[in-house]
Design a protein around this motif. Structure first.
Motif, PDB file in Angstrom:
ATOM      1  N   LEU A  99       0.859  -1.186   0.000  1.00  0.00           N
ATOM      2  CA  LEU A  99       0.000   0.000   0.000  1.00  0.00           C
ATOM      3  C   LEU A  99       0.894   1.234   0.000  1.00  0.00           C
ATOM      4  O   LEU A  99       1.737   1.395   0.872  1.00  0.00           O
ATOM      5  CB  LEU A  99      -0.903   0.001   1.239  1.00  0.00           C
ATOM      6  CG  LEU A  99      -1.967   1.095   1.330  1.00  0.00           C
ATOM      7  CD1 LEU A  99      -2.959   0.968   0.173  1.00  0.00           C
ATOM      8  CD2 LEU A  99      -2.700   1.001   2.660  1.00  0.00           C
ATOM      9  N   GLU A 107      -8.647   1.945   3.276  1.00  0.00           N
ATOM     10  CA  GLU A 107      -8.026   1.135   2.221  1.00  0.00           C
ATOM     11  C   GLU A 107      -7.117   0.073   2.832  1.00  0.00           C
ATOM     12  O   GLU A 107      -7.082  -1.065   2.369  1.00  0.00           O
ATOM     13  CB  GLU A 107      -7.231   2.004   1.249  1.00  0.00           C
ATOM     14  CG  GLU A 107      -6.642   1.173   0.108  1.00  0.00           C
ATOM     15  CD  GLU A 107      -5.927   1.999  -0.932  1.00  0.00           C
ATOM     16  OE1 GLU A 107      -5.436   1.395  -1.910  1.00  0.00           O
ATOM     17  OE2 GLU A 107      -5.841   3.232  -0.763  1.00  0.00           O
ATOM     18  N   ARG A 111      -7.445  -3.903   2.285  1.00  0.00           N
ATOM     19  CA  ARG A 111      -6.345  -4.770   1.850  1.00  0.00           C
ATOM     20  C   ARG A 111      -6.163  -5.932   2.817  1.00  0.00           C
ATOM     21  O   ARG A 111      -5.955  -7.073   2.411  1.00  0.00           O
ATOM     22  CB  ARG A 111      -5.054  -3.968   1.740  1.00  0.00           C
ATOM     23  CG  ARG A 111      -5.052  -2.864   0.703  1.00  0.00           C
ATOM     24  CD  ARG A 111      -5.144  -3.417  -0.722  1.00  0.00           C
ATOM     25  NE  ARG A 111      -5.102  -2.359  -1.709  1.00  0.00           N
ATOM     26  CZ  ARG A 111      -4.002  -1.980  -2.361  1.00  0.00           C
ATOM     27  NH1 ARG A 111      -2.849  -2.573  -2.093  1.00  0.00           N
ATOM     28  NH2 ARG A 111      -4.049  -1.022  -3.261  1.00  0.00           N
TER      29      ARG A 111
END
Length: 233
Positions: A99, A107, A111
């Motif tokens: 990331l 986010e 993930r």
């Protein structure tokens, strides 16, 4: 409650991230140095490790390599520049995802949830594969138990990361079918692939092949992709 380990020398990152993850029944512990992070990891069970690339003592790549030698805990790498080579190197060393910084906590959570879905439960002792089960793929010298997420090469268990297991299952479900790199990456990540990252597929295949040796059941079609060539027992 899931337990997360953050190893990042940014002392301002842990507190707000921990507060965010508490809302989703996750406990986050943090260390600002690799040595402190390794001590925490060795002292208790974690469901994922989140590693920054730029760290004191050793960089995140060396730390990822060290962790992977000792544990199969899911690893997400944080790359400050979002550099393609950072991502590729991280995957090559055994990271499950990456990331770029700066990132949104939502986010990162997404993930992690994807990695957990791919990985299933880790760290459990290998159990015998049942004699007959529709959820077991059997080939000469290789058994893939889909429910236990267990792979046996002969009589020996093969330790795979979640991504390696999903790649093997993807190929083995349709022997002889040729999967293009972009298709593999899209299927594993659940989103459209970017050409820049298709080298990650080559890295994953290389790692998987080494773990399956001496079996030679993944074939390369140069310039096209990969196919599973294991024979039925």
């Amino acid at each position: 409650m899931r337990r997360l380990l953050l190893i990042d020398d940014d002392e301002q990152l842990a507190a707000p991230l921990a507060a965010f993850f508490r809302r989703f029944d996750c406990e986050l512990q943090a260390a600002t140095t690799p040595s402190a992070g390794l001590a925490l990891l060795r002292a208790g069970r974690f469901d994922a490790a989140i590693l920054d690339v730029m760290l004191p003592e050793m960089d995140g790549f060396a730390l990822c390599r060290t962790i992977r030698h000792e544990s199969d805990v899911p690893i997400v790498m944080l790359t400050a520049r979002g550099d393609v080579m950072d991502r590729v190197i991280g995957l090559e060393l055994g990271a499950d995802d990456y990331l770029p910084k700066p990132f949104e906590p939502r986010e990162l959570l997404a993930r992690l949830q994807t990695v957990w879905r791919r990985s299933g439960d880790r760290g459990t002792a290998a159990a015998p594969v049942p004699a007959a089960d529709g959820r077991v793929l059997r080939f000469d010298g290789l058994v893939i138990d889909l429910d236990r997420r267990q792979v046996l090469r002969g009589e020996l268990p093969v330790e795979l990361t979640g991504t390696e297991f999903e790649l093997l299952v993807l190929l083995a479900r349709e022997p002889q079918k040729v999967f293009h790199r972009d298709e593999i990456l899209e299927r594993l990540r659940g989103q459209a692939a970017e050409d820049l990252f298709t080298r990650a597929v080559d890295i994953l295949v290389s790692r998987l092949r080494k773990k399956l040796e001496p079996l030679d059941c993944i074939k390369t079609l140069r310039g096209v992709g990969y196919a599973f060539a294991g024979g039925r027992p």
